[in-house]
Design a protein around this motif. Sequence first.
Motif, PDB file in Angstrom:
ATOM      1  N   ARG A   5      44.616   1.913  19.951  1.00  0.00           N
ATOM      2  CA  ARG A   5      45.494   0.952  19.836  1.00  0.00           C
ATOM      3  C   ARG A   5      46.664   1.560  19.014  1.00  0.00           C
ATOM      4  O   ARG A   5      46.401   2.292  18.219  1.00  0.00           O
ATOM      5  CB  ARG A   5      44.936  -0.227  18.995  1.00  0.00           C
ATOM      6  N   LEU A   6      47.866   1.467  19.463  1.00  0.00           N
ATOM      7  CA  LEU A   6      49.018   2.186  19.078  1.00  0.00           C
ATOM      8  C   LEU A   6      49.843   1.320  18.169  1.00  0.00           C
ATOM      9  O   LEU A   6      50.195   0.027  18.918  1.00  0.00           O
ATOM     10  CB  LEU A   6      49.752   2.803  20.058  1.00  0.00           C
ATOM     11  N   LEU A   7      50.212   1.688  17.080  1.00  0.00           N
ATOM     12  CA  LEU A   7      51.548   1.104  16.573  1.00  0.00           C
ATOM     13  C   LEU A   7      52.655   1.889  17.096  1.00  0.00           C
ATOM     14  O   LEU A   7      53.175   2.945  16.683  1.00  0.00           O
ATOM     15  CB  LEU A   7      51.297   1.031  14.920  1.00  0.00           C
ATOM     16  N   VAL A   8      53.467   0.960  17.756  1.00  0.00           N
ATOM     17  CA  VAL A   8      54.737   1.552  18.474  1.00  0.00           C
ATOM     18  C   VAL A   8      55.736   1.147  17.676  1.00  0.00           C
ATOM     19  O   VAL A   8      55.889   0.078  17.032  1.00  0.00           O
ATOM     20  CB  VAL A   8      54.811   1.136  19.989  1.00  0.00           C
ATOM     21  N   LEU A   9      56.896   2.066  17.554  1.00  0.00           N
ATOM     22  CA  LEU A   9      58.088   1.909  16.665  1.00  0.00           C
ATOM     23  C   LEU A   9      59.038   0.939  17.086  1.00  0.00           C
ATOM     24  O   LEU A   9      60.271   1.110  17.151  1.00  0.00           O
ATOM     25  CB  LEU A   9      58.659   3.503  16.265  1.00  0.00           C
ATOM     26  N   ASN A  10      58.541  -0.223  17.611  1.00  0.00           N
ATOM     27  CA  ASN A  10      59.527  -1.080  17.997  1.00  0.00           C
ATOM     28  C   ASN A  10      58.800  -2.590  17.749  1.00  0.00           C
ATOM     29  O   ASN A  10      57.618  -2.896  18.056  1.00  0.00           O
ATOM     30  CB  ASN A  10      59.320  -1.171  19.684  1.00  0.00           C
ATOM     31  N   ALA A  11      59.273  -3.277  16.960  1.00  0.00           N
ATOM     32  CA  ALA A  11      58.706  -4.466  16.180  1.00  0.00           C
ATOM     33  C   ALA A  11      58.403  -5.581  17.271  1.00  0.00           C
ATOM     34  O   ALA A  11      57.762  -6.357  17.261  1.00  0.00           O
ATOM     35  CB  ALA A  11      59.434  -5.137  15.021  1.00  0.00           C
ATOM     36  N   ALA A  12      59.288  -5.611  18.335  1.00  0.00           N
ATOM     37  CA  ALA A  12      59.131  -6.641  19.136  1.00  0.00           C
ATOM     38  C   ALA A  12      58.069  -6.606  20.189  1.00  0.00           C
ATOM     39  O   ALA A  12      57.851  -7.400  20.862  1.00  0.00           O
ATOM     40  CB  ALA A  12      60.642  -6.652  20.171  1.00  0.00           C
ATOM     41  N   LEU A  13      57.354  -5.399  20.420  1.00  0.00           N
ATOM     42  CA  LEU A  13      56.454  -4.949  21.284  1.00  0.00           C
ATOM     43  C   LEU A  13      55.224  -5.382  20.682  1.00  0.00           C
ATOM     44  O   LEU A  13      54.332  -5.955  21.409  1.00  0.00           O
ATOM     45  CB  LEU A  13      56.491  -3.545  21.749  1.00  0.00           C
ATOM     46  N   GLY A  14      54.819  -5.163  19.637  1.00  0.00           N
ATOM     47  CA  GLY A  14      53.720  -5.439  19.021  1.00  0.00           C
ATOM     48  C   GLY A  14      52.702  -4.246  19.351  1.00  0.00           C
ATOM     49  O   GLY A  14      53.107  -3.059  20.136  1.00  0.00           O
ATOM     50  N   ARG A  50      42.081  -2.822  12.792  1.00  0.00           N
ATOM     51  CA  ARG A  50      43.033  -3.218  11.835  1.00  0.00           C
ATOM     52  C   ARG A  50      44.388  -3.505  12.323  1.00  0.00           C
ATOM     53  O   ARG A  50      45.292  -4.141  11.813  1.00  0.00           O
ATOM     54  CB  ARG A  50      43.319  -1.867  11.155  1.00  0.00           C
ATOM     55  N   LEU A  51      44.656  -3.597  13.769  1.00  0.00           N
ATOM     56  CA  LEU A  51      45.911  -3.993  14.251  1.00  0.00           C
ATOM     57  C   LEU A  51      45.458  -5.495  15.152  1.00  0.00           C
ATOM     58  O   LEU A  51      44.569  -5.322  15.811  1.00  0.00           O
ATOM     59  CB  LEU A  51      46.674  -2.988  15.150  1.00  0.00           C
ATOM     60  N   PRO A  52      46.211  -6.538  15.158  1.00  0.00           N
ATOM     61  CA  PRO A  52      46.002  -7.502  15.849  1.00  0.00           C
ATOM     62  C   PRO A  52      46.000  -7.571  17.453  1.00  0.00           C
ATOM     63  O   PRO A  52      46.850  -6.527  17.633  1.00  0.00           O
ATOM     64  CB  PRO A  52      46.698  -8.548  15.255  1.00  0.00           C
ATOM     65  N   GLY A  53      45.690  -8.340  17.984  1.00  0.00           N
ATOM     66  CA  GLY A  53      46.064  -8.275  19.604  1.00  0.00           C
ATOM     67  C   GLY A  53      44.460  -8.460  20.298  1.00  0.00           C
ATOM     68  O   GLY A  53      43.489  -8.009  20.081  1.00  0.00           O
ATOM     69  N   ALA A  54      44.948  -9.272  21.490  1.00  0.00           N
ATOM     70  CA  ALA A  54      43.687  -9.204  22.264  1.00  0.00           C
ATOM     71  C   ALA A  54      43.019  -7.982  23.097  1.00  0.00           C
ATOM     72  O   ALA A  54      43.963  -7.098  23.273  1.00  0.00           O
ATOM     73  CB  ALA A  54      44.014 -10.417  23.477  1.00  0.00           C
ATOM     74  N   GLN A  55      41.933  -7.931  23.400  1.00  0.00           N
ATOM     75  CA  GLN A  55      41.276  -7.043  24.092  1.00  0.00           C
ATOM     76  C   GLN A  55      41.752  -7.045  25.565  1.00  0.00           C
ATOM     77  O   GLN A  55      41.453  -7.899  26.165  1.00  0.00           O
ATOM     78  CB  GLN A  55      39.752  -6.708  23.902  1.00  0.00           C
TER      79      GLN A  55
END
Length: 721
Positions: A5-14, A50-55
């Motif tokens: 799971r990536l934290l991308v540098l765009n807050a709108a994408l999640g 550690r990052l939210p989001g559905a599988q």
Amino acid sequence: MNRVRLLVLNAALGPLDYTVPERMPIEPGSVVIAPLGPRKVTGIVWDNGRLPGAQVDASKLRPILEVVDVPPLSQPLRRLIEWTAEYYCAALASVARMVLSSGGALGGPMTTTEYRLSGGTPERMTPQRAAAIDALEGEQGIIRELAAIAGVSEGVLRGLVNQGVIEPVTVAIDRPYPAADPDFHQPALSDDQLEVANRLVKKVQAQDYAPVLLDGVTGSGKTETYFEPVAEAIRLGRQVLVLLPEIALTENFLVRFEKRFGTPPVLWHSSLKSTERRRAWRAISNGTAQVIVGARSALFLPYANLGLIVVDEAHEVSFKQDDGVRYNARDVSVMRARFESIPVILASATPALESLHMASTGTYELMELPSRFGGAQLPEIKLVNLTDEKPASGRWLSAPIIRALELRLEKGEQSLLFLNRRGYAPLTLCRNCGHRFQCPNCSAWLVEHRLSARLACHHCGLETQVPDACPDCGESDCLVACGPGVERIADEVGELFPEARVAVATSDTLGNPERAAAFIAQAEAKAIDVIVGTQLVTKGFHFPDLTLVGVVDADLGLEGGDLRAAERTYQQVAQVAGRAGRGSKPGEVLIQTRHPDAPVIAALANGDRDAFYAAETEARRDAGAPPFGRWAAIILSSEDEKEARAAAARLGDTRPDRDDLYILGPAPAPLALLRGRYRYRFLVNARRSANLQATLREWLDAHNFPPGVRVGVDIDPYSFV
């Protein structure tokens, strides 16, 4: 790891999920490039769970394209990103962008062309060419830098390049910095300094979390004292971060650092060129940068082996970011030290009340330097009651300050006049029709700057020429400057003492390190008799021949709706008073005021800091204000005033009903129009026990705001405009 799971540098994408190609070396913290539709995005591989989001089903995932050739972000840094986002109600991506703030640093190896003397001689020798050849012996750099060193035009050097006297050299941008020598010069410390320095050195040797408040009077030698734990960290092969509140202070610090360690530290601030930022970022991330001196943004860099953090002038308001991620670098420094398990030193002559409270409860360890270095005495402070000592009509300096200035000029000593107001006058109006010059983008007056012949807004940066006639009535020669700024005070000094050499020191005149260096050199060479400055001169500067400080308007900071007004006024005036008498000559401070009985003014006159802080602490306790309660601000803004007002009203209708929260608003912000956006704000007062951030998130997440409405959350606000 076959999926990440990536934290991308765009807050709108999640957060986004990807698969990992076979044999691709990936671990938590790796910086990668991944596909997103037809584009490529930069992301950080995050810890599982550690990052939210559905599988997402694995069959729908795309593979990561490549791993960027930089060290993975460390686990302590990833925890700091999470904590900062949670505490300041910010998006994780917005915080992560501060870590990867140098986009050029993520590219591969790069080179640039520099120049040096080849040993040849020109076909025709001119005085300028001869001077350049002499000055550039042993120097290497780009043409612009060499021209500055030689004191000639770039054209002179390019002519020498064409004749082969100066030759090009290809160098790697990422070449290592010169190594600092912890034993280059060992200064003589006082007994107090030595005792504190030894205690700090032991903290570095222990390599464990240890927050320290270094509370020393102005001129006590705090910098030389904390240089000793810096030296110990270098000996241990650890990196050191020193945060400074102002870029203009950097040059003075660099001189002292190089004298102690034999080479300058690595710099990080907004004035660096992109190649300089890249070089610094990569050296910091691979551990070859030993000591980094920077502005607040340096706090989020990916240090490979951080061993010590120092926050100099830790009380300074400029450590608080006012837009984007609204963090306080002083407080985040303590948290970074905690995650890294290292000591952090908060150094100040006038610590924030919150820091003193943490020391009183034992959360921070207090170390004190109670006297000035070398036997220098604190200056004598006197009040000038402007009700009794009225300046002459059209003047702003009282008779006692004028007499004191005259005495210093006769003695050949230097003086400093302090007024925390840039420009010539804060308001310009027409004496014929009363028209006032106001910023079209902000609810603020335009400030006249006579040095640049401009009217300027200090909030949005708009500048316009001063017109010859009133734009409303057309009358010429009718514009009147109302109130004083530092330029007006400088003019008054020039009229009173035509022979005096006067310098104006503000962010307008010392806006970059080069200008600051020139100012310091002039002051140290006694080429300046009177300095007229804003808060920029209240800290960090050491001029042994400066014996008089005059505070033009001590009441200015007490005006308006700043809930920390008394504390801030005390800090500014005490700091500027500390510029006087730092050498062998005694100092004197004259404070002009119309309210000599105000608690903060009386405390300054009596030199009774403890009494002032005790009274301020009790007032904060009664009001449930920090450090005994919590503040937060919510600011809604829109280019449409009705849209902003309606959105604020709807939010106010659903305010949480809790016993541990008190919510004021919505109301137009004191600065109701800023950069073309109408602003409404709520002020939240919460008990320490309240789960403030979770409550605010739940409250705001329940609303779908119109696209034109921006919502900002400011935890622990310092600005109330």
